[in-house]
Enzyme design. Structure first.
Site, short mmCIF file in Angstrom:
data_model
loop_
_atom_site.label_atom_id
_atom_site.label_comp_id
_atom_site.label_asym_id
_atom_site.label_seq_id
_atom_site.Cartn_x
_atom_site.Cartn_y
_atom_site.Cartn_z
N LYS A 176 36.01 36.90 82.60
CA LYS A 176 35.83 36.81 81.14
C LYS A 176 35.55 35.34 80.85
O LYS A 176 36.46 34.53 80.68
CB LYS A 176 37.11 37.28 80.43
CG LYS A 176 36.92 37.82 79.02
CD LYS A 176 36.26 36.88 78.05
CE LYS A 176 37.17 35.79 77.51
NZ LYS A 176 36.43 34.76 76.75
N GLU A 179 33.07 32.55 75.47
CA GLU A 179 32.04 33.17 74.61
C GLU A 179 31.08 32.12 74.05
O GLU A 179 30.06 32.45 73.47
CB GLU A 179 32.71 33.97 73.48
CG GLU A 179 33.55 33.15 72.49
CD GLU A 179 34.98 32.84 72.96
OE1 GLU A 179 35.22 32.75 74.18
OE2 GLU A 179 35.86 32.67 72.08
N ARG A 180 31.42 30.82 74.25
CA ARG A 180 30.57 29.78 73.67
C ARG A 180 29.35 29.47 74.55
O ARG A 180 28.34 29.02 74.05
CB ARG A 180 31.39 28.51 73.44
CG ARG A 180 32.56 28.77 72.51
CD ARG A 180 33.26 27.49 72.20
NE ARG A 180 34.65 27.73 71.87
CZ ARG A 180 35.55 26.77 71.74
NH1 ARG A 180 35.21 25.52 71.91
NH2 ARG A 180 36.79 27.05 71.44
N SER A 229 43.07 25.83 77.37
CA SER A 229 44.00 24.93 76.68
C SER A 229 45.45 25.34 76.94
O SER A 229 45.73 26.49 77.29
CB SER A 229 43.70 24.96 75.18
OG SER A 229 43.86 26.27 74.70
N CYS A 284 38.59 18.34 81.41
CA CYS A 284 40.05 18.34 81.48
C CYS A 284 40.55 17.15 82.30
O CYS A 284 41.72 16.82 82.28
CB CYS A 284 40.55 19.62 82.10
SG CYS A 284 40.05 19.76 83.80
N GLU A 385 45.63 16.37 72.75
CA GLU A 385 44.41 16.39 73.56
C GLU A 385 43.24 16.48 72.58
O GLU A 385 43.09 17.48 71.88
CB GLU A 385 44.39 17.61 74.49
CG GLU A 385 43.14 17.64 75.34
CD GLU A 385 42.99 18.88 76.21
OE1 GLU A 385 43.38 19.98 75.79
OE2 GLU A 385 42.45 18.72 77.32
P1 NAD Z 1 40.55 27.83 75.20
O1 NAD Z 1 41.96 27.85 75.64
O2 NAD Z 1 40.25 27.86 73.76
O3 NAD Z 1 39.75 29.09 75.83
C1 NAD Z 1 39.85 29.40 77.21
C2 NAD Z 1 39.59 30.89 77.37
O4 NAD Z 1 40.61 31.62 76.68
C3 NAD Z 1 38.25 31.36 76.80
O5 NAD Z 1 37.70 32.31 77.68
C4 NAD Z 1 38.64 31.98 75.46
O6 NAD Z 1 37.78 33.03 75.07
C5 NAD Z 1 40.04 32.51 75.73
N1 NAD Z 1 40.89 32.48 74.53
C6 NAD Z 1 40.81 31.61 73.49
N2 NAD Z 1 41.75 31.89 72.57
C7 NAD Z 1 42.45 32.95 73.04
C8 NAD Z 1 43.56 33.70 72.55
N3 NAD Z 1 44.14 33.39 71.38
N4 NAD Z 1 44.03 34.71 73.28
C9 NAD Z 1 43.45 35.02 74.46
N5 NAD Z 1 42.40 34.36 74.97
C10 NAD Z 1 41.90 33.33 74.29
O7 NAD Z 1 39.86 26.57 75.91
P2 NAD Z 1 38.41 25.98 75.68
O8 NAD Z 1 38.34 25.35 74.33
O9 NAD Z 1 37.38 26.98 76.06
O10 NAD Z 1 38.39 24.86 76.83
C11 NAD Z 1 38.92 23.57 76.66
C12 NAD Z 1 40.34 23.49 77.16
O11 NAD Z 1 40.40 23.88 78.53
C13 NAD Z 1 40.90 22.08 77.12
O12 NAD Z 1 42.23 22.14 76.67
C14 NAD Z 1 40.83 21.63 78.56
O13 NAD Z 1 41.75 20.61 78.92
C15 NAD Z 1 41.12 22.89 79.27
N6 NAD Z 1 40.65 22.86 80.64
C16 NAD Z 1 41.59 22.73 81.62
C17 NAD Z 1 41.19 22.66 82.94
C18 NAD Z 1 42.18 22.52 84.03
O14 NAD Z 1 41.79 22.68 85.17
N7 NAD Z 1 43.44 22.26 83.76
C19 NAD Z 1 39.82 22.73 83.26
C20 NAD Z 1 38.90 22.88 82.23
C21 NAD Z 1 39.33 22.94 80.91
#
Ligand code: NAD
Length: 500
Positions: A176, A179-180, A229, A284, A385
């Site tokens: 999954k 979606e962006r 996140s 990240c 962050e």
């Molecule tokens: P996000 O947490 O908003 O989304 C991640 C995924 O979760 C997406 O597929 C999204 O559709 C899904 N999602 C979003 N809200 C949800 C909810 N309420 N319930 C269930 N699923 C949900 O993250 P993002 O904005 O796409 O990515 C940026 C974040 O990812 C930053 O915080 C970054 O630090 C982190 N990140 C961490 C790593 C790592 O290895 N630690 C690597 C890349 C990115």
């Protein structure tokens, strides 16, 4: 008016042709235009993907290591061959510049190459004569259907941290993606098809919380890998484990870079600017706080300002651009809001990217590089962050104050130290409470044969991702104790078995 194309789910080896019941817009962040729509899965569509993966798992787990490896080798060749097309998709939907997008594909390729070694990586252990004429051995077996939920910032690489290893281990996979920027996931699923992967072994469902929640509770999903996140990572970990699944959930970050007064300041300035503003700070492992010890800030900040002034911000498809736009307007405005907050909280803004306009791309989601001096730990620009091109410098008197600041931070993904003092660097690697450490290296993303993962609020679960941890996460061990029948073993004995 032309209708925007719809990016649909990839289930059972093909893109679904049915019209989507729900969909959302996919933007080109450089122009601000809607360039496509992406289908948003209903629970029933998630079930369809899981069912396909479940059926495929019944045969894929029996496919020989040699045949699985062959598919991965072929996939590796196809990703390499199509890297420019993949990079273009990344730039069009994410916004990152072409060189950065190619870098992402290449870091993903490293994991595929690692997964090609699965025959060696998944070997068990064997002990002869653990008791007289009794042997013991362990084997690693796949879990079944596993799911991956991934963030927007690395739409090719982060899924590649997961599915090549999971599939090499004999699992089937439901991805999954964000979606962006959803197109790359389908493109790679198609390449896997071309590489000879049977239908159903890799499925892609697009969507939001609705799709994620169904995966988290689905009884036929055995494990979840998540990257995103921190609040969502924690939710995924708690909900997934409550439903009996194995979960690894990697979260957000606030990465510090310590600069000691003896550091090579030119090198440190190059590193801070590259790691702070690369990919518009949407990594990240981006550096977001530079902790200057003693008088280091007075030397470093002017060098950083010189470099920031020369950075070219623009459409990622323009070969001269070094930094692209942010992912969408809401995020761009949120990041700019942090810059306003930093000024209001008393930090000194020494580079202000808020008024940047990119000629010909006035509707793009751009924000120029911003640099703060005199950031203190109670400010929101230190605590949160930001995930954008905003870098803060904090000034501390001693190394001990710097390490105390880092170890008190709830995030613990990556960290770096810049110094020419080997003893200080060694002390730092020993004392710092962070999962990935760079010594004169600002973005210490481990190679595929090590594992990637933070500590504390940057990772929920017991396994880091990819590398040997990946193989361990996607397999479970079985220990076998064996004895071949021999007349001398006959006789009833109600005692607990002991070694003889
Ligand atoms: P996000 O947490 O908003 O989304 C991640 C995924 O979760 C997406 O597929 C999204 O559709 C899904 N999602 C979003 N809200 C949800 C909810 N309420 N319930 C269930 N699923 C949900 O993250 P993002 O904005 O796409 O990515 C940026 C974040 O990812 C930053 O915080 C970054 O630090 C982190 N990140 C961490 C790593 C790592 O290895 N630690 C690597 C890349 C990115």
């Amino acid at each position: 008016m032309a209708t925007a194309k719809t990016i649909n789910h990839w289930i059972d080896g093909k893109a679904l042709e049915r019209a989507a019941e729900r969909s959302t817009d996919v933007f080109n962040p450089a122009t601000g235009d809607v360039q496509a729509k992406v289908a948003m899965a209903t629970p029933a569509q998630v079930d369809e993907a899981v069912e396909s993966a479940w059926k495929a798992s019944l045969s894929w787990r029996h496919v020989s290591l040699a045949k699985r490896t062959k598919v991965l080798f072929a996939f590796r060749q196809l990703v390499d061959k199509h890297q420019h097309e993949i990079a273009k998709l990344l730039t069009l939907e994410h916004g990152k510049v072409t060189a950065d997008a190619l870098g992402e594909v290449n870091r993903g390729l490293e994991v595929i190459e690692f997964a090609c070694g699965i025959a060696d990586l998944s070997k068990g252990e064997y002990s002869e004569n653990v008791s007289t004429e009794v042997d013991s051995y362990s084997i690693r077996q796949p879990l079944g259907v596993v799911a991956g939920i991934t963030p927007f910032n690395f739409p090719a690489m982060v899924p590649m941290w997961m599915y090549p290893i999971a599939i090499a281990c004999g699992n089937t996979f439901v991805l999954k993606p964000s979606e962006r920027d959803p197109s790359v996931a389908n493109f790679c699923a198609e390449l896997m098809n071309d590489a000879g992967l049977p239908p159903g072994v890799l499925n892609v469902v697009h969507g939001d919380k609705v799709a994620v929640d169904r995966l988290l509770e689905h009884p036929k999903v055995s494990a979840i890998s998540f990257v995103g996140s921190t609040p969502i990572a924690q939710y995924i970990y708690e909900t997934g484990t409550k439903h009996g699944k194995r979960v690894q959930a990697l979260g957000g970050a606030k990465n510090h870079m310590i600069v000691l007064p003896d550091a090579d300041m030119e090198l440190a300035a190059d590193a801070a600017v590259s790691a702070g503003y690369g990919s518009a700070g949407e990594r990240c492992m981006a550096i977001s706080v530079v902790v200057c010890v003693g008088n280091a800030a007075d030397q470093l900040i002017p060098l950083m300002q010189e470099r920031i002034a020369k950075l070219k911000v623009g459409d990622g498809l323009d070969g001269s651009s070094e930094m692209g736009p942010l992912i969408n307007k809401a995020h761009r405005d949120k990041v700019a809001g942090y810059v306003d907050a930093g000024v209001a909280e008393g930090a000194k803004l020494v580079a202000d990217g808020r008024l940047l306009k990119v000629s010909g791309r006035e509707n793009g989601f751009f924000l120029g590089p911003c640099l703060f001096d005199n950031v203190t730990p109670e400010m929101s620009i230190y605590k949160d962050e930001i995930f954008g091109p905003v870098l803060g410098v904090t000034r501390v008197g001693t190394y001990d104050q710097a390490i105390q600041m880092i170890n008190s931070n709830p995030y613990a993904n990556g960290v770096a130290i810049f110094t020419n003092d080997g003893g200080a660097a060694r002390k730092f690697q020993h004392e710092v409470e962070v999962g990935m450490v760079g010594i004169n290296v600002p973005i210490p993303v481990p190679m595929a044969y090590y594992s990637f993962g933070g500590w504390k609020a940057s990772l929920f679960g017991d396994h880091h991702i990819y590398g040997r941890d990946g193989v361990h996460f996607y397999t479970r061990t079985k220990a076998v104790t064996s004895r071949w029948p021999d007349p001398k073993h006959r006789g009833v004995n109600l005692g607990f078995p002991t070694n003889k």
